[in-house]
Design a protein around this motif. Sequence first.
Motif, PDB file in Angstrom:
ATOM      1  N   THR A  29       1.818  -2.370  -7.973  1.00  0.00           N
ATOM      2  CA  THR A  29       0.458  -1.819  -7.893  1.00  0.00           C
ATOM      3  C   THR A  29      -0.445  -2.787  -7.138  1.00  0.00           C
ATOM      4  OG1 THR A  29      -0.141  -2.814 -10.020  1.00  0.00           O
ATOM      5  CG2 THR A  29       0.776  -0.580 -10.076  1.00  0.00           C
ATOM      6  N   GLY A  30      -1.699  -2.335  -6.918  1.00  0.00           N
ATOM      7  CA  GLY A  30      -2.671  -3.198  -6.251  1.00  0.00           C
ATOM      8  C   GLY A  30      -2.380  -3.399  -4.779  1.00  0.00           C
ATOM      9  N   GLY A  31      -1.716  -2.427  -4.195  1.00  0.00           N
ATOM     10  CA  GLY A  31      -1.429  -2.521  -2.781  1.00  0.00           C
ATOM     11  C   GLY A  31      -0.162  -3.260  -2.438  1.00  0.00           C
ATOM     12  N   LYS A  33       3.963  -3.956  -2.404  1.00  0.00           N
ATOM     13  CA  LYS A  33       5.155  -3.140  -2.217  1.00  0.00           C
ATOM     14  C   LYS A  33       6.374  -3.910  -2.700  1.00  0.00           C
ATOM     15  CE  LYS A  33       3.524  -0.519   1.815  1.00  0.00           C
ATOM     16  NZ  LYS A  33       3.819  -0.139   3.217  1.00  0.00           N
TER      17      LYS A  33
END
Length: 283
Positions: A29-31, A33
Amino acid sequence: RLANFTVSALDDGVPEPNVTYSITLVQATGGAKLSYQNLVASVTILANDDPINFAMSSVIAPEGTNATFVVVRGGRSRGVAVVNFVILYQTASSSDVIVYPPGGVITFQDGQSVSQITMVILSDGIPELDETLIVRLVSLSVGDAVLVPPTDATLLIPYNDYPYGLFQFADNSRAFIVNEGTAVTLNVERLKGTIGTVQLQWEVASNSSNRLSPAVGYLTFAPGETAKSFQVLAVADGVPALQEAFDVDLSILSNTSFGDGLAYGFETATITIPDRNYPYGVF
């Protein structure tokens, strides 16, 4: 940058082999990967909690012998394991046995999978019924191990020293010479134990001519009784006859599961009737 988390292997006290778990990263999460590599890590919990118990849950050992209680350790048998045990006396007592090791502790050395507790069953010469005690594994003070059933083992010391008695004709009742028309009294003794009620049968052997009467009878010894007697009559029939000898035999009708209870060599009395009524004639 690095981040970490901790996974704890809980102590469940259950004997287990090696167990391997896979931990997979499944979402970011939070951008961020997830990489396409190194998303799975493996954690192996090594075999643990070696089981310790008795190989057999019951042992029978007569007086004058040894009883061996085998204790086994399963699993890897790695490292030292110390097991504490206690003796629970039932009808047996501490004066009946000597226990080895004496301190209530057995030790498994590294790699050792079998140990034992030994008891010397003392012979005291006292008439006794079955006696029992229990050996119980109670705890572990050292080692990666757990106690599993059976942790109790029962010792049975069978009845001994004739608890219901040892029966025989008394010294003054093993041989008689009697004339026709005479009654003799036969005394029967109960030696050793006097537990319980015991019924005996006595019988005149080879008495087809009915020289002795009665030919059969019974004696009942109540608890604590040590002596009984009965009478046999040499019948006066007026018939000329040579000397005859008759055996009177004892046998036990009750409590035969405790052995025959007859004193070997003293379970028979002999009654002799000499020549009578001029067997060679009167001239």
